[in-house]
Design a protein around this motif. Structure first.
Motif, PDB file in Angstrom:
ATOM      1  N   GLY A  73       0.831  -1.202   0.000  1.00 11.41           N
ATOM      2  CA  GLY A  73       0.000   0.000   0.000  1.00 11.41           C
ATOM      3  C   GLY A  73       0.861   1.245   0.000  1.00 11.41           C
ATOM      4  N   PRO A 126      -0.851   7.395   2.066  1.00  3.68           N
ATOM      5  CA  PRO A 126      -0.005   8.258   2.906  1.00  3.68           C
ATOM      6  C   PRO A 126       0.732   7.495   3.999  1.00  3.68           C
ATOM      7  CG  PRO A 126      -2.369   8.765   3.184  1.00  3.68           C
ATOM      8  CD  PRO A 126      -2.261   7.828   2.034  1.00  3.68           C
ATOM      9  N   TYR A 161       4.626  -2.184  -2.669  1.00  4.50           N
ATOM     10  CA  TYR A 161       3.704  -2.767  -3.657  1.00  4.50           C
ATOM     11  C   TYR A 161       2.359  -2.080  -3.524  1.00  4.50           C
ATOM     12  CZ  TYR A 161       7.218  -6.292  -4.398  1.00  4.50           C
ATOM     13  OH  TYR A 161       8.389  -6.920  -4.712  1.00  4.50           O
ATOM     14  N   GLU A 162       1.886  -1.491  -4.628  1.00  5.46           N
ATOM     15  CA  GLU A 162       0.633  -0.727  -4.597  1.00  5.46           C
ATOM     16  C   GLU A 162      -0.324  -1.256  -5.661  1.00  5.46           C
ATOM     17  OE1 GLU A 162      -1.135   1.801  -2.996  1.00  5.46           O
ATOM     18  OE2 GLU A 162      -2.523   1.539  -4.685  1.00  5.46           O
ATOM     19  N   ARG A 175      -2.938   0.179  -7.054  1.00  2.00           N
ATOM     20  CA  ARG A 175      -3.348   1.083  -8.142  1.00  2.00           C
ATOM     21  C   ARG A 175      -2.145   1.558  -8.944  1.00  2.00           C
ATOM     22  NH1 ARG A 175      -6.011   5.708  -5.484  1.00  2.00           N
ATOM     23  NH2 ARG A 175      -5.187   4.962  -3.530  1.00  2.00           N
ATOM     24  N   SER A 185     -11.911  10.967   0.610  1.00  2.00           N
ATOM     25  CA  SER A 185     -12.120  12.386   0.358  1.00  2.00           C
ATOM     26  C   SER A 185     -10.845  13.002  -0.213  1.00  2.00           C
ATOM     27  CB  SER A 185     -12.507  13.079   1.652  1.00  2.00           C
ATOM     28  OG  SER A 185     -11.386  13.670   2.230  1.00  2.00           O
ATOM     29  N   LEU A 239      -7.909  16.755   3.120  1.00  2.00           N
ATOM     30  CA  LEU A 239      -7.781  16.230   4.472  1.00  2.00           C
ATOM     31  C   LEU A 239      -7.294  17.333   5.390  1.00  2.00           C
ATOM     32  CD1 LEU A 239      -5.693  13.097   3.502  1.00  2.00           C
ATOM     33  CD2 LEU A 239      -8.062  13.031   4.260  1.00  2.00           C
ATOM     34  N   LEU A 244      -1.612  -7.420  -3.429  1.00  2.00           N
ATOM     35  CA  LEU A 244      -1.322  -8.530  -2.511  1.00  2.00           C
ATOM     36  C   LEU A 244      -2.482  -9.530  -2.559  1.00  2.00           C
ATOM     37  CD1 LEU A 244       0.586  -9.530  -0.099  1.00  2.00           C
ATOM     38  CD2 LEU A 244      -1.206  -8.625   1.362  1.00  2.00           C
ATOM     39  N   ALA A 247      -0.083  -1.588   4.924  1.00  2.00           N
ATOM     40  CA  ALA A 247      -0.772  -0.288   5.028  1.00  2.00           C
ATOM     41  C   ALA A 247      -1.717  -0.194   3.839  1.00  2.00           C
ATOM     42  CB  ALA A 247       0.244   0.851   5.037  1.00  2.00           C
ATOM     43  N   SER A 290      -5.914  -6.471   2.712  1.00  2.00           N
ATOM     44  CA  SER A 290      -5.658  -7.862   2.412  1.00  2.00           C
ATOM     45  C   SER A 290      -4.610  -8.411   3.408  1.00  2.00           C
ATOM     46  CB  SER A 290      -5.145  -7.927   0.973  1.00  2.00           C
ATOM     47  OG  SER A 290      -4.890  -9.201   0.591  1.00  2.00           O
ATOM     48  N   PHE A 313     -22.718  14.943   4.753  1.00  2.00           N
ATOM     49  CA  PHE A 313     -22.793  13.739   5.585  1.00  2.00           C
ATOM     50  C   PHE A 313     -24.220  13.626   6.108  1.00  2.00           C
ATOM     51  CE2 PHE A 313     -18.309  15.016   6.209  1.00  2.00           C
ATOM     52  CZ  PHE A 313     -17.651  13.810   6.031  1.00  2.00           C
ATOM     53  N   PRO A 346     -14.481   9.990   9.911  1.00  2.00           N
ATOM     54  CA  PRO A 346     -13.550  11.118   9.722  1.00  2.00           C
ATOM     55  C   PRO A 346     -13.810  12.366  10.567  1.00  2.00           C
ATOM     56  CG  PRO A 346     -15.147  11.073   7.944  1.00  2.00           C
ATOM     57  CD  PRO A 346     -15.469   9.902   8.825  1.00  2.00           C
ATOM     58  N   ASN A 362      -3.864  11.240  10.257  1.00  2.00           N
ATOM     59  CA  ASN A 362      -2.922  11.732  11.271  1.00  2.00           C
ATOM     60  C   ASN A 362      -2.543  10.612  12.244  1.00  2.00           C
ATOM     61  OD1 ASN A 362      -2.543  14.737  10.884  1.00  2.00           O
ATOM     62  ND2 ASN A 362      -4.767  14.594  10.787  1.00  2.00           N
TER      63      ASN A 362
HETATM   64  P1  FAD Z   1      -5.288   4.357   2.262  1.00  2.00           P
HETATM   65  O1  FAD Z   1      -5.241   5.823   2.065  1.00  2.00           O
HETATM   66  O2  FAD Z   1      -6.594   3.663   2.071  1.00  2.00           O
HETATM   67  O3  FAD Z   1      -4.184   3.695   1.326  1.00  2.00           O
HETATM   68  C1  FAD Z   1      -4.138   2.301   1.186  1.00  2.00           C
HETATM   69  C2  FAD Z   1      -3.408   1.977  -0.105  1.00  2.00           C
HETATM   70  O4  FAD Z   1      -3.282   0.567  -0.212  1.00  2.00           O
HETATM   71  C3  FAD Z   1      -4.199   2.442  -1.328  1.00  2.00           C
HETATM   72  O5  FAD Z   1      -3.345   3.174  -2.159  1.00  2.00           O
HETATM   73  C4  FAD Z   1      -4.679   1.145  -1.975  1.00  2.00           C
HETATM   74  O6  FAD Z   1      -4.766   1.224  -3.370  1.00  2.00           O
HETATM   75  C5  FAD Z   1      -3.593   0.157  -1.533  1.00  2.00           C
HETATM   76  N1  FAD Z   1      -4.067  -1.234  -1.490  1.00  2.00           N
HETATM   77  C6  FAD Z   1      -5.269  -1.698  -1.085  1.00  2.00           C
HETATM   78  N2  FAD Z   1      -5.323  -3.034  -1.189  1.00  2.00           N
HETATM   79  C7  FAD Z   1      -4.122  -3.435  -1.678  1.00  2.00           C
HETATM   80  C8  FAD Z   1      -3.570  -4.703  -2.027  1.00  2.00           C
HETATM   81  N3  FAD Z   1      -4.270  -5.839  -1.873  1.00  2.00           N
HETATM   82  N4  FAD Z   1      -2.315  -4.759  -2.503  1.00  2.00           N
HETATM   83  C9  FAD Z   1      -1.579  -3.621  -2.665  1.00  2.00           C
HETATM   84  N5  FAD Z   1      -2.060  -2.399  -2.365  1.00  2.00           N
HETATM   85  C10 FAD Z   1      -3.315  -2.298  -1.875  1.00  2.00           C
HETATM   86  N6  FAD Z   1      -7.956  11.658   7.921  1.00  2.00           N
HETATM   87  C11 FAD Z   1      -7.343  12.728   8.465  1.00  2.00           C
HETATM   88  O7  FAD Z   1      -6.297  12.581   9.121  1.00  2.00           O
HETATM   89  N7  FAD Z   1      -7.838  13.990   8.293  1.00  2.00           N
HETATM   90  C12 FAD Z   1      -9.005  14.218   7.611  1.00  2.00           C
HETATM   91  O8  FAD Z   1      -9.438  15.370   7.478  1.00  2.00           O
HETATM   92  C13 FAD Z   1      -9.695  13.102   7.052  1.00  2.00           C
HETATM   93  N8  FAD Z   1     -10.828  13.280   6.345  1.00  2.00           N
HETATM   94  C14 FAD Z   1     -11.467  12.193   5.815  1.00  2.00           C
HETATM   95  C15 FAD Z   1     -12.685  12.386   5.143  1.00  2.00           C
HETATM   96  C16 FAD Z   1     -13.361  11.307   4.629  1.00  2.00           C
HETATM   97  C17 FAD Z   1     -14.679  11.519   3.949  1.00  2.00           C
HETATM   98  C18 FAD Z   1     -12.818  10.002   4.765  1.00  2.00           C
HETATM   99  C19 FAD Z   1     -13.543   8.814   4.200  1.00  2.00           C
HETATM  100  C20 FAD Z   1     -11.616   9.795   5.417  1.00  2.00           C
HETATM  101  C21 FAD Z   1     -10.932  10.893   5.963  1.00  2.00           C
HETATM  102  N9  FAD Z   1      -9.731  10.726   6.672  1.00  2.00           N
HETATM  103  C22 FAD Z   1      -9.111  11.805   7.229  1.00  2.00           C
HETATM  104  C23 FAD Z   1      -9.149   9.389   6.884  1.00  2.00           C
HETATM  105  C24 FAD Z   1      -8.047   9.131   5.872  1.00  2.00           C
HETATM  106  O9  FAD Z   1      -8.549   9.222   4.581  1.00  2.00           O
HETATM  107  C25 FAD Z   1      -7.466   7.743   6.098  1.00  2.00           C
HETATM  108  O10 FAD Z   1      -7.263   7.510   7.448  1.00  2.00           O
HETATM  109  C26 FAD Z   1      -6.131   7.596   5.369  1.00  2.00           C
HETATM  110  O11 FAD Z   1      -6.314   7.666   3.982  1.00  2.00           O
HETATM  111  C27 FAD Z   1      -5.486   6.259   5.711  1.00  2.00           C
HETATM  112  O12 FAD Z   1      -4.316   6.103   4.970  1.00  2.00           O
HETATM  113  P2  FAD Z   1      -3.728   4.668   4.664  1.00  2.00           P
HETATM  114  O13 FAD Z   1      -2.462   4.911   3.926  1.00  2.00           O
HETATM  115  O14 FAD Z   1      -3.725   3.860   5.902  1.00  2.00           O
HETATM  116  O15 FAD Z   1      -4.829   3.980   3.737  1.00  2.00           O
END
Ligand code: FAD
Length: 482
Positions: free
Chosen positions: A10, A13, A32-33, A35, A51, A54, A141, A180, A186, A253, A328, A335
């Motif tokens: 993943g 961020p 490994y990503e 998308r 969204s 953020l 994955l 992540a 997965s 919302f 959210p 964060n």
């Molecule tokens: P993700 O951003 O979901 O990234 C996961 C990555 O893994 C993706 O790129 C995906 O393509 C990849 N992936 C998935 N499955 C696989 C696989 N099998 N193999 C390889 N890659 C894979 N947070 C804040 O801190 N501030 C905010 O203001 C805020 N506002 C939000 C508003 C909304 C409406 C929503 C829905 C969420 C909000 N969030 C906010 C939460 C925030 O979006 C998430 O917490 C954050 O994106 C988590 O990051 P992540 O890297 O863990 O996951």
């Protein structure tokens, strides 16, 4: 980590940041990503299940800062817009539009609105520049054996000219894998086959839909750029966060039933719904645009995930939404995920025994992750309704005055501890509960004094004066129909 092979699943961020941390500790990192590279926006539009804008606050910033790369932090900052407080939009009793600014913090600290794609892109650019990091896009994955330390990825990338219709699968070995890969992780699914993971998932009764409010004709922000705007409507709300191109990313919302009704309502009804509940919005977001965006943009659910442990042996750990997705409303999902990266590496740095470090991490972090998930749920009520309540405003006022003018008391609002400090979430809640108890007791004392004060004053007056008056008062009290 020197010389170890770390696989990150993943490149969101949290995964990108974790890869930077691992790389800076000398590991050979492979990311490994699923998308395509989000920096190629033309070929890979932003994932619309998340969204666009953020709120980035202290915990995320501290985790970025802890990479030791000031230039990275500066580059991120250059792409943010400060939001000093909430702007609450309501209509007065006479029907006039009212705006009320509620600053986030008495010490002037603020949130930063950032485009998810830009922030993620900055992290990927820094990763790309490191010789010990390789990023593989379009790799999904599909399986993992966390005892043998081997993972399998389906390769969707066809740029090698392969004409096969069957997806290619590759096996990858590792010393340590960081999952992540988001809320529908997965990695978590496969981790559960190895560790005894307790897991809890809840879809809340709320959907969300995103809109863009364009800049004015003169190219300026349509509403104040340095606020997070809220149109509270008790059981639903509309919010807007500023973007660097002077538009606003807005989100509706509301409960599922409300969305279902609006989806089948005539267009004019959608517009009058907005006019009734979100005053002023349709003068900035033209009704035709509003209708088109409501119809074209997805109406998405919100999920809350808690699980424990977050790791297995010395082999794998899950971070970010993969471990604890939250609603959210505290602006904490990302964060908190970034903070998890900082906490994880502080544990790894503290002991060469990775299994012990991961156990320490799970022990500390699950507690905090569960607390912030609960707080995020609670903050939905605050944003859509409490922000207009006099009692909420009174508590905020008292707590902020104590924080500012009697700092030795160590008093602060829960919001400022969550958003502008790095105190453990589980500590924040302890402080908030203690402050709430003290404030409630104080308010009860004041209320009791307000009621008993005048009665006592009358008695004192009477006692000091003639016997005759005492008798008159006694008779009067006796006659009153209590
Ligand atoms: P993700 O951003 O979901 O990234 C996961 C990555 O893994 C993706 O790129 C995906 O393509 C990849 N992936 C998935 N499955 C696989 C696989 N099998 N193999 C390889 N890659 C894979 N947070 C804040 O801190 N501030 C905010 O203001 C805020 N506002 C939000 C508003 C909304 C409406 C929503 C829905 C969420 C909000 N969030 C906010 C939460 C925030 O979006 C998430 O917490 C954050 O994106 C988590 O990051 P992540 O890297 O863990 O996951």
């Amino acid at each position: 980590m020197d010389g170890k092979k770390v696989v990150v699943v993943g490149a969101g961020p949290v995964g990108s940041l974790a890869a930077l941390y691992a790389a800076s500790r000398g590991a050979t990192v492979e990311v490994y990503e699923l998308r395509d590279d989000l920096r190629n926006l033309e070929t890979s539009p932003l994932n619309f299940t998340k969204s666009i804008n953020l709120a980035l606050s202290e915990r995320g910033i501290n985790a970025l800062r802890s990479t030791g790369n000031d230039e990275l932090v500066e580059t991120v900052f250059q792409n943010t817009i400060p939001m000093h407080g909430r702007m609450i939009h309501t209509r007065s009793a006479t029907g006039a539009l009212t705006e009320q600014s509620q600053l986030y913090d008495v010490h002037g600290r603020y949130q930063r609105s950032v485009d998810r794609g830009v922030l993620n892109g900055v992290l990927l650019n820094y990763l790309d520049a490191l010789p010990n990091v390789k990023i593989f896009f379009q790799h999904k994955l599909t399986g993992a054996d966390f005892r043998k330390k081997e993972a399998w990825f389906e390769v969707m990338d066809r740029t090698d000219g392969s004409s096969s219709t069957r997806p290619k699968e590759i096996a990858v070995t590792f010393d340590f894998l960081i999952g992540a890969d988001g809320a529908h992780s997965s990695t978590r699914f496969h981790l559960m086959k190895f560790a005894r993971v307790n897991y809890q998932q809840e879809y809340i009764d709320c959907l969300w839909c995103e809109f863009t409010m364009p800049p004015t004709r003169s190219g300026d922000f349509a509403i104040s750029p340095n606020h997070l705007h809220i149109w509270p409507a008790a059981s639903f709300m509309f919010i807007a966060l500023p973007s660097t191109d002077k538009s606003f990313v807005c989100t509706l919302f509301g409960p599922v039933d409300m969305f279902v009704k609006l989806e089948s309502a005539p267009d004019a009804e959608l517009v009058s719904f907005f006019d009734k509940h979100f005053p002023g919005v349709t003068s900035q977001l033209a009704p035709n645009d509003l209708i088109a965006q409501f119809k074209q943009h997805p109406h998405l659910p919100l999920i809350n995930i808690k699980c424990s442990p977050h790791h297995f042996g010395d082999s794998v750990v899950i971070l970010g939404d993969a471990a604890n997705a939250m609603v959210p409303f505290y602006g904490q999902g990302m964060n908190a995920g970034m903070e998890s990266v900082r906490v994880l590496f502080s544990k790894l740095d503290a002991t060469p025994d990775r299994a012990q470090a991961l156990a320490n991490y799970t022990e500390e972090r699950t507690k905090d992750a569960h607390v912030v998930a609960d707080l995020a749920l609670g903050n939905y009520t605050e944003m859509r309704s409490s922000v207009t309540s006099p009692l909420y405003k009174l508590r905020k006022y008292i707590e902020e005055r104590l924080d500012k003018y009697v700092p030795s008391l160590g008093w602060a609002t829960q919001y400022s501890r969550i958003s502008f400090s790095n105190m453990r979430y589980s500590e924040v809640i302890k402080y908030s509960q203690r402050q709430k108890r003290i404030l409630t007791a104080l308010l009860l004392v004041v209320a009791a004094a307000a009621i008993t004060g005048p009665v006592a004053a009358i008695w004192l007056y009477v006692l000091r004066h003639s016997r005759h008056r005492r008798r008159v008062l006694y008779l009067w009290v006796r006659e009153v129909k209590w």
